[in-house]
Scaffold this active site. Structure first.
Site, mmCIF file in Angstrom:
data_model
loop_
_atom_site.group_PDB
_atom_site.id
_atom_site.type_symbol
_atom_site.label_atom_id
_atom_site.label_comp_id
_atom_site.label_asym_id
_atom_site.label_seq_id
_atom_site.Cartn_x
_atom_site.Cartn_y
_atom_site.Cartn_z
ATOM 1 N N MET A 1 32.171 -0.134 -17.108
ATOM 2 C CA MET A 1 30.744 0.194 -16.973
ATOM 3 C C MET A 1 30.487 1.676 -16.699
ATOM 4 O O MET A 1 29.376 2.156 -16.870
ATOM 5 C CB MET A 1 30.129 -0.655 -15.856
ATOM 6 C CG MET A 1 30.079 -2.127 -16.190
ATOM 7 S SD MET A 1 28.670 -2.545 -17.232
ATOM 8 C CE MET A 1 27.414 -2.772 -15.972
ATOM 9 N N HIS B 1 27.147 2.850 -19.457
ATOM 10 C CA HIS B 1 26.137 1.962 -18.877
ATOM 11 C C HIS B 1 25.640 2.463 -17.523
ATOM 12 O O HIS B 1 24.440 2.551 -17.278
ATOM 13 C CB HIS B 1 26.703 0.547 -18.738
ATOM 14 C CG HIS B 1 25.701 -0.454 -18.258
ATOM 15 N ND1 HIS B 1 25.308 -0.557 -16.944
ATOM 16 C CD2 HIS B 1 24.980 -1.401 -18.918
ATOM 17 C CE1 HIS B 1 24.407 -1.515 -16.815
ATOM 18 N NE2 HIS B 1 24.188 -2.038 -18.003
ATOM 19 N N ASP B 2 26.589 2.771 -16.642
ATOM 20 C CA ASP B 2 26.213 3.235 -15.304
ATOM 21 C C ASP B 2 26.215 4.759 -15.222
ATOM 22 O O ASP B 2 26.035 5.325 -14.148
ATOM 23 C CB ASP B 2 27.192 2.695 -14.251
ATOM 24 C CG ASP B 2 27.045 1.193 -14.066
ATOM 25 O OD1 ASP B 2 26.112 0.606 -14.662
ATOM 26 O OD2 ASP B 2 27.858 0.606 -13.330
ATOM 27 N N THR B 3 26.484 5.401 -16.349
ATOM 28 C CA THR B 3 26.592 6.863 -16.351
ATOM 29 C C THR B 3 25.712 7.437 -17.453
ATOM 30 O O THR B 3 24.543 7.089 -17.533
ATOM 31 C CB THR B 3 28.068 7.278 -16.543
ATOM 32 O OG1 THR B 3 28.602 6.569 -17.662
ATOM 33 C CG2 THR B 3 28.891 6.970 -15.308
#
Ligand SMILES: *[C@@H]1O[C@H](CO)[C@@H](O)[C@H](O)[C@H]1NC(C)=O
Ligand SMILES: *[C@@H]1O[C@H](CO)[C@@H](O)[C@H](O)[C@H]1NC(C)=O
Ligand SMILES: *[C@@H]1O[C@H](CO)[C@@H](O)[C@H](O)[C@H]1NC(C)=O
Ligand SMILES: *[C@@H]1O[C@H](CO)[C@@H](O)[C@H](O)[C@H]1NC(C)=O
Ligand SMILES: *[C@@H]1O[C@H](CO)[C@@H](O)[C@H](O)[C@H]1NC(C)=O
Ligand SMILES: CC(=O)N[C@H]1CO[C@H](CO)[C@@H](O)[C@@H]1O
Length: 402
Positions: A211, A216-218
């Site tokens: 992720m 996605h989280d970055t």
């Protein structure tokens, strides 16, 4: 119903109880260590010649709009090594339905990232590959052990998101997860390097970075840099590049109110020199990933949206498939799901029956699919067209008897 209950449990952080279809969900460290020690891992190989390539590698990144993706220097660097697909679309939002669509030919109304289980009688591209003896594996970064069926696995050091089930298409299908030998091919990305070292990479693979790595989280900067650092050394590695076609793409665009167009890049030594650095503006979507594999290895179809999808033209040049123009694309957004079994409001929905009459460029519906569904009275809506429905233009039932 079961999927909803499990999703509630999962989002509440409660451990999901074992069920017939999820034996391998333990995430406590002692359980993970035990499971890791005993989990079966398989690395099958095969050499089935394809018409345009002998190996297909799919890498999915996350949630980035087309322009932003192509603006990333590392993705732009990769695009120059191959073909830029400038009209490649996600099929809906959010993530999970896009992933399942890419191997099963539909998303059955899914409009969520829940702990979903797709019924055992639904076939995927994996059935088609196995029937022809074509080896496959999924490589999922930071999956805790081979065949893990749980909802997610957090980074054990910093508690961040790492592996998530919603980005692992094969495990969501019970037709895959019900078989131990199939679960054994859904494995940690660390096995990619092991398989590479042993010259034991399969002919079809789906790679999901974690992720953080997938953006996605970055940000797309992290995703682009991960992808280049993963692929760059492989570009000159004969154990990887052996008539290999690589697709790098994104599950979905980030701006829901706009068209769900994403960047697609095709590269690898299966791309003819004359096509390197070019742009292919034909319409493609995640179903093209299935259609291209079918055309390349002369596989039958799933009888769903895979049938009408365009085959990537660089492959079509060798198979005789001609990409068709999309009529009225400016009016289609692919930004919300049509109704179905996995919709948040399923309201009596049934799995549609595959259209057993469909034929496309000599390919007809696979015998397994035909045998499973021939007596079904469920509605049929697959029409073999390129212009697949979306939430604003839902499927129209063709008949109940095909
Ligand atoms: C899975 O991958 C991570 C690193 O990506 C590694 O720390 C972990 O040990 C791996 N697990 C297995 C079972 O190989
Ligand atoms: C994700 O993978 C990268 C390497 O690809 C690793 O450095 C990182 O620790 C992993 N997990 C998280 C949560 O960042
Ligand atoms: C490349 O593919 C050919 C035929 O498909 C096979 O015989 C050969 O062993 C492969 N080479 C490597 C390095 O895997
Ligand atoms: C999809 O896009 C259309 C057109 O911009 C918009 O009317 C609709 O609200 C969007 N749907 C979602 C879920 O954002
Ligand atoms: C497949 O499974 C679903 C859910 O159990 C069921 O509704 C459907 O009728 C089944 N289809 C066939 C052809 O057995
Ligand atoms: C077709 C396309 O690229 N759709 C949109 C994805 O999101 C970006 C950024 O909002 C838009 O510019 C695109 O039009």
């Amino acid at each position: 119903m079961r999927a909803d209950t499990l999703a509630l449990l999962a989002t509440a952080g409660v451990a999901v109880a074992q069920s017939q279809t999820t034996m391998y969900t333990a995430t406590r460290s002692a359980d993970v260590a035990a499971a890791r020690a005993t989990a079966k891992t398989l690395s099958p190989t095969s050499h089935v010649k394809g018409k345009a390539f002998d190996r297909f590698v799919i890498i999915w990144l996350e949630n980035t709009d087309y322009d932003l993706a192509l603006g990333d220097p590392n993705l732009a660097w990769l695009a120059k090594k191959g073909i830029t697909l400038s009209n490649y679309f996600g099929v809906t939002h959010p993530s999970e339905p896009n992933y399942v669509a890419a191997i099963g030919g539909d998303y059955w109304g899914m409009d969520n990232d829940n702990f979903n289980f797709i019924d055992k009688n639904i076939s995927t591209v994996i059935d088609l590959l196995e029937a022809r003896g074509i080896s496959w594996s999924e490589y999922q970064e930071d999956m805790p052990y081979s065949g893990f069926e749980g909802f997610q696995y957090l980074n054990q050091v910093n508690g961040k998101n790492d592996y998530v089930r919603k980005h692992n298409p094969a495990v969501i299908y019970d037709s895959v997860s019900a078989e131990t030998d199939r679960l054994a091919k859904i494995k940690n990305l660390t096995y990619f390097y092991e398989d590479l070292r042993h010259n034991a990479l399969p002919q079809w693979m789906f790679i999901t970075p974690n992720m953080t790595s997938d953006g996605h989280d970055t940000t797309v900067t992290v995703a682009g840099s991960w992808t280049r650092s993963f692929l760059e050394p492989l570009l000159d590695d004969d154990r990887f590049m052996n008539n290999t076609l690589v697709l790098v793409t994104f599950d979905e665009n980030a701006t829901y109110a706009k068209q769900n167009r994403v960047l697609g890049i095709l590269l690898g030594d299966a791309v003819p020199c004359g096509r390197v650095g070019t742009t292919d503006p034909n319409f493609y979507n995640h179903y093209s990933e299935i259609a291209t594999v079918q055309a390349n290895w002369d596989l039958p179809t799933l009888g769903r949206w895979d049938v009408g999808a365009n085959v990537f033209q660089v492959v079509g040049d060798a198979t005789g498939d001609q990409a068709r123009p999309y009529a009225g694309l400016d009016r289609r957004f692919y930004n919300q799901s049509y109704p179905g079994v996995f919709n948040s409001n399923p309201a009596g929905a049934q799995y549609p029956k595959p259209n057993l009459c469909l034929k496309r460029d000599g390919r007809s519906v696979a015998p397994l699919v035909r045998d499973t569904w021939k007596g079904s009275k469920n509605p049929v809506y697959y029409d073999g067209r390129l212009e697949v429905p979306d939430g604003l233009n839902p499927p129209v039932v063709l008949s109940r008897r095909r």
